[in-house]
Scaffold this motif. Structure first.
Motif, PDB file in Angstrom:
ATOM      1  N   SER A   1       0.768   3.895   2.712  1.00  0.00           N
ATOM      2  CA  SER A   1       1.237   5.277   2.855  1.00  0.00           C
ATOM      3  C   SER A   1       0.113   6.292   2.664  1.00  0.00           C
ATOM      4  O   SER A   1       0.345   7.492   2.762  1.00  0.00           O
ATOM      5  N   ASP A   2      -1.107   5.809   2.406  1.00  0.00           N
ATOM      6  CA  ASP A   2      -2.264   6.682   2.185  1.00  0.00           C
ATOM      7  C   ASP A   2      -3.148   6.681   3.433  1.00  0.00           C
ATOM      8  O   ASP A   2      -3.794   5.677   3.740  1.00  0.00           O
ATOM      9  N   PRO A   3      -3.209   7.777   4.170  1.00  0.00           N
ATOM     10  CA  PRO A   3      -4.007   7.818   5.407  1.00  0.00           C
ATOM     11  C   PRO A   3      -5.477   7.486   5.182  1.00  0.00           C
ATOM     12  O   PRO A   3      -6.129   6.928   6.070  1.00  0.00           O
ATOM     13  N   ALA A   4      -6.011   7.812   4.002  1.00  0.00           N
ATOM     14  CA  ALA A   4      -7.435   7.619   3.740  1.00  0.00           C
ATOM     15  C   ALA A   4      -7.828   6.149   3.660  1.00  0.00           C
ATOM     16  O   ALA A   4      -9.010   5.813   3.790  1.00  0.00           O
ATOM     17  N   GLN A   5      -6.861   5.251   3.467  1.00  0.00           N
ATOM     18  CA  GLN A   5      -7.194   3.840   3.281  1.00  0.00           C
ATOM     19  C   GLN A   5      -7.307   3.060   4.589  1.00  0.00           C
ATOM     20  O   GLN A   5      -7.772   1.914   4.594  1.00  0.00           O
ATOM     21  N   TYR A   6      -6.905   3.646   5.694  1.00  0.00           N
ATOM     22  CA  TYR A   6      -6.903   2.912   6.959  1.00  0.00           C
ATOM     23  C   TYR A   6      -8.302   2.666   7.511  1.00  0.00           C
ATOM     24  O   TYR A   6      -8.514   1.720   8.269  1.00  0.00           O
ATOM     25  N   GLY A   7      -9.260   3.502   7.123  1.00  0.00           N
ATOM     26  CA  GLY A   7     -10.620   3.326   7.603  1.00  0.00           C
ATOM     27  C   GLY A   7     -11.330   2.127   7.006  1.00  0.00           C
ATOM     28  O   GLY A   7     -12.423   1.756   7.459  1.00  0.00           O
ATOM     29  N   ARG A   8     -10.737   1.486   6.021  1.00  0.00           N
ATOM     30  CA  ARG A   8     -11.369   0.327   5.368  1.00  0.00           C
ATOM     31  C   ARG A   8     -11.255  -0.952   6.195  1.00  0.00           C
ATOM     32  O   ARG A   8     -11.909  -1.941   5.898  1.00  0.00           O
ATOM     33  N   PHE A   9     -10.402  -0.953   7.216  1.00  0.00           N
ATOM     34  CA  PHE A   9     -10.110  -2.180   7.939  1.00  0.00           C
ATOM     35  C   PHE A   9     -10.607  -2.112   9.380  1.00  0.00           C
ATOM     36  O   PHE A   9     -10.573  -1.056  10.016  1.00  0.00           O
ATOM     37  N   ASP A  10     -11.049  -3.268   9.882  1.00  0.00           N
ATOM     38  CA  ASP A  10     -11.363  -3.412  11.304  1.00  0.00           C
ATOM     39  C   ASP A  10     -10.076  -3.892  11.969  1.00  0.00           C
ATOM     40  O   ASP A  10      -9.774  -5.090  12.010  1.00  0.00           O
ATOM     41  N   TRP A  11      -9.308  -2.974  12.521  1.00  0.00           N
ATOM     42  CA  TRP A  11      -7.977  -3.288  13.029  1.00  0.00           C
ATOM     43  C   TRP A  11      -8.013  -4.136  14.290  1.00  0.00           C
ATOM     44  O   TRP A  11      -6.989  -4.725  14.673  1.00  0.00           O
ATOM     45  N   SER A  12      -9.182  -4.254  14.917  1.00  0.00           N
ATOM     46  CA  SER A  12      -9.265  -5.118  16.090  1.00  0.00           C
ATOM     47  C   SER A  12      -9.097  -6.593  15.722  1.00  0.00           C
ATOM     48  O   SER A  12      -8.861  -7.430  16.591  1.00  0.00           O
ATOM     49  N   LEU A  13      -9.206  -6.911  14.439  1.00  0.00           N
ATOM     50  CA  LEU A  13      -9.080  -8.298  13.983  1.00  0.00           C
ATOM     51  C   LEU A  13      -7.631  -8.717  13.786  1.00  0.00           C
ATOM     52  O   LEU A  13      -7.353  -9.908  13.594  1.00  0.00           O
ATOM     53  N   TYR A  14      -6.700  -7.756  13.824  1.00  0.00           N
ATOM     54  CA  TYR A  14      -5.304  -8.047  13.487  1.00  0.00           C
ATOM     55  C   TYR A  14      -4.420  -8.065  14.730  1.00  0.00           C
ATOM     56  O   TYR A  14      -4.560  -7.241  15.618  1.00  0.00           O
ATOM     57  N   GLY A  15      -3.508  -9.021  14.744  1.00  0.00           N
ATOM     58  CA  GLY A  15      -2.549  -9.108  15.841  1.00  0.00           C
ATOM     59  C   GLY A  15      -1.139  -8.756  15.427  1.00  0.00           C
ATOM     60  O   GLY A  15      -0.316  -8.373  16.264  1.00  0.00           O
ATOM     61  N   THR A  16      -0.842  -8.883  14.114  1.00  0.00           N
ATOM     62  CA  THR A  16       0.509  -8.620  13.611  1.00  0.00           C
ATOM     63  C   THR A  16       0.431  -8.015  12.223  1.00  0.00           C
ATOM     64  O   THR A  16      -0.404  -8.422  11.405  1.00  0.00           O
ATOM     65  N   ILE A  17       1.294  -7.051  11.948  1.00  0.00           N
ATOM     66  CA  ILE A  17       1.496  -6.528  10.595  1.00  0.00           C
ATOM     67  C   ILE A  17       2.971  -6.683  10.260  1.00  0.00           C
ATOM     68  O   ILE A  17       3.834  -6.235  11.017  1.00  0.00           O
ATOM     69  N   ILE A  18       3.255  -7.338   9.140  1.00  0.00           N
ATOM     70  CA  ILE A  18       4.627  -7.471   8.649  1.00  0.00           C
ATOM     71  C   ILE A  18       4.768  -6.570   7.434  1.00  0.00           C
ATOM     72  O   ILE A  18       4.174  -6.822   6.386  1.00  0.00           O
ATOM     73  N   ASN A  19       5.522  -5.510   7.593  1.00  0.00           N
ATOM     74  CA  ASN A  19       5.684  -4.542   6.506  1.00  0.00           C
ATOM     75  C   ASN A  19       6.879  -4.920   5.634  1.00  0.00           C
ATOM     76  O   ASN A  19       8.031  -4.671   6.005  1.00  0.00           O
ATOM     77  N   ALA A  20       6.590  -5.532   4.493  1.00  0.00           N
ATOM     78  CA  ALA A  20       7.634  -5.908   3.543  1.00  0.00           C
ATOM     79  C   ALA A  20       7.727  -4.921   2.392  1.00  0.00           C
ATOM     80  O   ALA A  20       8.456  -5.159   1.420  1.00  0.00           O
ATOM     81  N   GLY A  21       7.003  -3.822   2.475  1.00  0.00           N
ATOM     82  CA  GLY A  21       6.990  -2.841   1.396  1.00  0.00           C
ATOM     83  C   GLY A  21       7.989  -1.722   1.625  1.00  0.00           C
ATOM     84  O   GLY A  21       8.216  -1.300   2.754  1.00  0.00           O
ATOM     85  N   ALA A  22       8.587  -1.245   0.533  1.00  0.00           N
ATOM     86  CA  ALA A  22       9.543  -0.134   0.618  1.00  0.00           C
ATOM     87  C   ALA A  22       9.846   0.370  -0.794  1.00  0.00           C
ATOM     88  O   ALA A  22       9.644  -0.343  -1.777  1.00  0.00           O
ATOM     89  N   TYR A  23      10.326   1.586  -0.856  1.00  0.00           N
ATOM     90  CA  TYR A  23      10.857   2.139  -2.105  1.00  0.00           C
ATOM     91  C   TYR A  23      12.368   1.946  -2.055  1.00  0.00           C
ATOM     92  O   TYR A  23      13.045   2.504  -1.182  1.00  0.00           O
ATOM     93  N   THR A  24      12.912   1.132  -2.973  1.00  0.00           N
ATOM     94  CA  THR A  24      14.320   0.735  -2.888  1.00  0.00           C
ATOM     95  C   THR A  24      15.171   1.209  -4.066  1.00  0.00           C
ATOM     96  O   THR A  24      16.320   0.790  -4.185  1.00  0.00           O
ATOM     97  N   ALA A  25      14.624   2.070  -4.916  1.00  0.00           N
ATOM     98  CA  ALA A  25      15.402   2.601  -6.044  1.00  0.00           C
ATOM     99  C   ALA A  25      16.341   3.685  -5.512  1.00  0.00           C
ATOM    100  O   ALA A  25      15.994   4.872  -5.490  1.00  0.00           O
ATOM    101  N   VAL A  26      17.519   3.270  -5.073  1.00  0.00           N
ATOM    102  CA  VAL A  26      18.437   4.154  -4.343  1.00  0.00           C
ATOM    103  C   VAL A  26      18.813   5.388  -5.147  1.00  0.00           C
ATOM    104  O   VAL A  26      18.794   6.519  -4.618  1.00  0.00           O
TER     105      VAL A  26
END
Length: 380
Positions: A124-149
């Motif tokens: 959720s932090d835009p500043a952290q996306y520059g740390r990765f070489d996204w050309s190396l990735y084919g799939t992202i599975i997002n299992a993260g969430a805030y669930t405290a209803v």
């Protein structure tokens, strides 16, 4: 020299030093010396390699062929190293679903997986996306969430819910769209108001509380990623704190004569089915591996629809045979004396499984999964 003009194959200039084709069982080659002048190259020469009078050795031995500097430096096919497959990133790996995905990967011996949680990659932090070489990735599975209803209804919780459930998925969707990455995202029945007894994938969003609103916003963002799977769940059960484990603990307390707890109250006017994270992990990899069409899929356990109180009775019976100690109560009565904010709940949370079943997935009955889950917990 054209030995059979009727079968001559005309090719454009500039195709290289030689051109070979096969037509009606006859092989031809267009011979061009790389050092010929432009005028010489305008003359097409065709040779019928099948003519025994020519005595041309074919194919031309490699050591006698004309090769460019690039060809000479290029490794032979047998020595070339194949490109590694693109990696799969799992976000929110320390949550209930994240644990189930990791278990699936280990049990099936899958490679190329990278597991991150908020401490190593806050999606959720835009500043952290520059740390990765996204050309190396084919799939992202997002299992993260805030669930405290309920906490999502507080000023602090509202910010956290929107950051994790809306802003984070939107950032993931953008990077996936830019780099041709497949994005898998998990949604919730809370994006609906719960008035329909059965919800399908085409129902319009109508969330009642902050949690549902933030999840709906995340779904909208992910749906704009060309390669996406959204799996909508309800009443999730996996590793860590959850409803079934709480009911098992309360069943043990009721069964203990010295505890003093004689019964528990559980709401009986909310209806749905349990979603076990192991079943969700199976469904995720089924969609990825089967090449199912991108889009949204409902995924819970199959079987009959039950209330929370009915599920609690089943857990009590499986744990200590004391399901009669569960007293049904309305949602209004249950929260009547609540001191903290309470999020409104959908009355009906059952999801239509027809679409995902049409992909060939055999969705387990939640009651069978519950029995197996409780039996496993009792052995710990």
């Amino acid at each position: 020299t054209v030995l059979d003009p009727s079968k001559a194959i005309y090719v454009p200039r500039g195709v290289g030093n030689s051109f070979q084709a096969l037509e009606d069982g006859t092989a031809y080659t267009y011979l061009v010396n790389a050092h010929w002048s432009l005028e010489q190259k305008k003359t097409y020469t065709f040779v019928n390699l099948a003519d025994p009078e020519l005595n041309i050795q074919w194919p031309i031995p490699l050591e006698e062929s004309e090769r460019s500097e690039a060809d000479l430096k290029h490794p032979m096919l047998r020595d070339a190293k194949p490109m590694a497959p693109r990696r799969t990133m799992v976000t929110g790996c320390n949550g209930q679903l994240g644990h189930a995905i990791r278990d699936y990967v280990e049990e099936h011996g899958l490679e190329g997986f990278e597991f991150n949680d908020i401490d190593t990659f806050d999606f959720s932090d835009p500043a952290q996306y520059g740390r990765f070489d996204w050309s190396l990735y084919g799939t992202i599975i997002n299992a993260g969430a805030y669930t405290a209803v309920d906490k999502a209804e507080t000023p602090e919780g509202r910010v956290l819910a929107w950051k994790a459930n809306a802003q984070g998925p939107a950032l993931l969707a953008r990077v996936c769209a830019e780099h041709n990455i497949t994005l898998v995202h998990v949604s919730s029945d809370y994006v609906f108001d719960g008035t329909a007894e059965l919800h399908d994938e085409e129902e319009a969003f109508a969330p009642l509380g902050v949690y549902g609103q933030s999840k709906a916003a995340g779904d909208i963002a992910v749906a704009n990623c060309p390669r996406h799977y959204i799996l909508r769940s309800s009443w999730v059960i996996g590793e860590g704190h959850n409803f079934v484990k709480t009911m098992m603990m309360l069943s043990n307390r009721v069964a203990d004569p010295g505890d003093g707890l004689n019964e528990v109250t559980v709401v009986d006017d909310q209806y749905g089915r349990l979603t076990f994270t192991s079943d969700m992990a199976d469904a995720i990899f089924h969609l990825l591996d089967s090449g199912a069409g991108y889009g949204t899929y409902d995924l819970t356990g199959s079987g009959r629809v039950e209330s929370w109180a009915g599920i609690a009775k089943a857990v009590f019976d499986l744990t200590n045979g004391n399901g009669d100690r569960v007293r049904p109560i309305s949602t209004e009565e249950y929260f009547r004396n609540a001191k903290a904010p309470v999020s409104p709940r959908p009355t009906y949370s059952a999801l239509d499984l027809a679409k995902i079943e049409a992909t060939g997935l055999d969705v387990p009955d939640w009651e069978k999964s519950l029995k197996a889950y409780v039996a496993k917990e009792l052995t710990k």
